[in-house]
Scaffold this motif. Structure first.
Motif, PDB file in Angstrom:
ATOM      1  N   GLY A  86       0.811  -1.210   0.000  1.00 36.38           N
ATOM      2  CA  GLY A  86       0.000   0.000   0.000  1.00 36.38           C
ATOM      3  C   GLY A  86       0.841   1.256   0.000  1.00 36.38           C
ATOM      4  N   GLY A  87       2.035   1.173   0.599  1.00 31.50           N
ATOM      5  CA  GLY A  87       2.962   2.296   0.544  1.00 31.50           C
ATOM      6  C   GLY A  87       3.465   2.536  -0.861  1.00 31.50           C
ATOM      7  N   LYS A  88       3.675   1.458  -1.604  1.00 30.45           N
ATOM      8  CA  LYS A  88       4.094   1.611  -2.999  1.00 30.45           C
ATOM      9  C   LYS A  88       2.963   2.185  -3.854  1.00 30.45           C
ATOM     10  CE  LYS A  88       8.016  -1.419  -3.841  1.00 30.45           C
ATOM     11  NZ  LYS A  88       8.531  -2.555  -4.643  1.00 30.45           N
ATOM     12  N   VAL A  89       1.728   1.770  -3.584  1.00 28.46           N
ATOM     13  CA  VAL A  89       0.587   2.364  -4.281  1.00 28.46           C
ATOM     14  C   VAL A  89       0.536   3.865  -3.996  1.00 28.46           C
ATOM     15  CG1 VAL A  89      -1.919   2.408  -4.487  1.00 28.46           C
ATOM     16  CG2 VAL A  89      -0.737   0.222  -4.252  1.00 28.46           C
ATOM     17  N   ALA A  90       0.717   4.226  -2.728  1.00 28.74           N
ATOM     18  CA  ALA A  90       0.695   5.639  -2.348  1.00 28.74           C
ATOM     19  C   ALA A  90       1.818   6.417  -3.017  1.00 28.74           C
ATOM     20  CB  ALA A  90       0.789   5.769  -0.826  1.00 28.74           C
ATOM     21  N   MET A  91       3.011   5.819  -3.085  1.00 33.00           N
ATOM     22  CA  MET A  91       4.137   6.496  -3.729  1.00 33.00           C
ATOM     23  C   MET A  91       3.899   6.658  -5.222  1.00 33.00           C
ATOM     24  SD  MET A  91       7.600   5.142  -1.790  1.00 33.00           S
ATOM     25  CE  MET A  91       7.255   3.383  -1.848  1.00 33.00           C
ATOM     26  N   MET A  92       3.296   5.665  -5.853  1.00 30.64           N
ATOM     27  CA  MET A  92       2.988   5.774  -7.274  1.00 30.64           C
ATOM     28  C   MET A  92       1.959   6.874  -7.515  1.00 30.64           C
ATOM     29  SD  MET A  92       3.657   4.801 -10.329  1.00 30.64           S
ATOM     30  CE  MET A  92       4.660   3.328 -10.065  1.00 30.64           C
ATOM     31  N   MET A  93       0.959   6.967  -6.650  1.00 27.30           N
ATOM     32  CA  MET A  93      -0.005   8.057  -6.757  1.00 27.30           C
ATOM     33  C   MET A  93       0.685   9.405  -6.651  1.00 27.30           C
ATOM     34  SD  MET A  93      -2.938   6.453  -4.249  1.00 27.30           S
ATOM     35  CE  MET A  93      -3.847   8.003  -4.127  1.00 27.30           C
ATOM     36  N   ALA A  94       1.586   9.509  -5.676  1.00 27.75           N
ATOM     37  CA  ALA A  94       2.235  10.792  -5.403  1.00 27.75           C
ATOM     38  C   ALA A  94       3.162  11.216  -6.528  1.00 27.75           C
ATOM     39  CB  ALA A  94       3.000  10.710  -4.085  1.00 27.75           C
ATOM     40  N   THR A  95       3.910  10.267  -7.115  1.00 30.70           N
ATOM     41  CA  THR A  95       4.856  10.626  -8.167  1.00 30.70           C
ATOM     42  C   THR A  95       4.159  10.853  -9.504  1.00 30.70           C
ATOM     43  OG1 THR A  95       5.344   8.263  -8.466  1.00 30.70           O
ATOM     44  CG2 THR A  95       6.864   9.555  -7.108  1.00 30.70           C
ATOM     45  N   ARG A  96       3.022  10.199  -9.734  1.00 31.20           N
ATOM     46  CA  ARG A  96       2.292  10.389 -10.994  1.00 31.20           C
ATOM     47  C   ARG A  96       1.338  11.578 -10.926  1.00 31.20           C
ATOM     48  NH1 ARG A  96      -0.839   5.462 -12.885  1.00 31.20           N
ATOM     49  NH2 ARG A  96      -0.716   6.392 -14.961  1.00 31.20           N
TER      50      ARG A  96
END
Length: 257
Positions: A86-96
């Motif tokens: 879920g942290g990786k999902v959040a990071m992908m949201m933030a960077t995109r």
């Protein structure tokens, strides 16, 4: 895709995203404490809990599903807390989509491709449990125990075992899709920077974040801070929910000033 969700508390919106094999309930203890200060949104990611299943588990697809949920809730900009996958999902949201993420908290995961396969025994146990209809939780645990030594991991998985209409049990996460696309889960694609305030929370006894990840973290999250929660492992939020909630609240509050 309409994700299953739960809302509690009042105040500024805050989204919590669980990890692999989990559901929104896994962050329930943390959510209850944070709900004293925030309006907390908990979701089941695709292929988990009561959310729809999909053949795609890559982080771009998962991030888009969560962003669609934010649109459905009229949440234009929100702070996000994600654990592990879920942290990786959040990071992908933030960077995109950096304009959609007010602040970011990443719990015990780094923005890197992991080379170690940590869950082969879990998949072996799950597949063994599904060779015949599961008639009871006891039967499921017995099958899991042949492959998974840690009783805590077995109990964590069993939280997602649900009774079906015919009386048998089945897993709420999509075992086939998760196993077939496991390299997408351990993998990572660097798509840019998130310039906003970011906190990386590390379990003191966990090896998911290490010194060798520092350069990648700083390159993708230039305004990142780190905090180690002593005497905790990968599930730091479950081991010390009040401590973790206090650290998160302090970080978000200071950043909002």
């Amino acid at each position: 895709m309409f994700l299953n969700f739960k809302i509690q508390g009042e105040g500024e919106p805050l989204l919590l995203i669980h990890g692999l094999f989990g559901s929104l309930d896994n962050l329930g203890g943390l959510a209850r404490v944070l709900a004293e200060h925030y309006k907390v949104y908990q979701i089941d990611l695709p292929n988990h809990g009561l959310s729809p299943r999909s053949l795609n588990v890559d982080y771009a697809s998962q991030a888009d599903a969560v962003l669609a949920f934010l649109d459905q809730q009229d949440l234009n900009c929100i702070s996000v807390v994600g654990h592990s996958m879920g942290g990786k999902v959040a990071m992908m949201m933030a960077t995109r989509y950096p304009e959609r993420i007010k602040q970011l908290v990443v719990m015990d995961i780094a923005p890197v491709r992991y080379q170690v396969r940590r869950h082969d025994n879990v998949f072996s146990g799950l597949n063994a449990s599904m060779q015949q209809p599961i008639n009871s939780r006891k039967d499921a645990e017995a099958k899991l125990a042949d492959h998974i030594v840690d009783p805590g991991v077995r109990q964590f998985l069993l939280k997602s075992l649900a009774r079906q209409e015919d009386g048998t049990f089945d897993w709420r996460f999509n075992v086939d899709a998760l196993e077939a696309n496991y390299e997408d889960i351990t993998g990572w694609t660097n798509v840019g920077q998130y310039p906003g305030n970011t906190l990386f929370l590390k379990g003191g006894e966990s090896d998911y974040i290490s010194a060798e990840h520092r350069d990648e973290i700083e390159a993708q999250f230039p305004n990142a801070k780190a905090h180690v929660v002593a005497n905790t492992g990968h599930w730091l939020h479950a081991e010390k929910p009040e401590t973790v909630a206090r650290v998160i609240t302090r970080f978000l509050t200071k950043s909002e000033r």
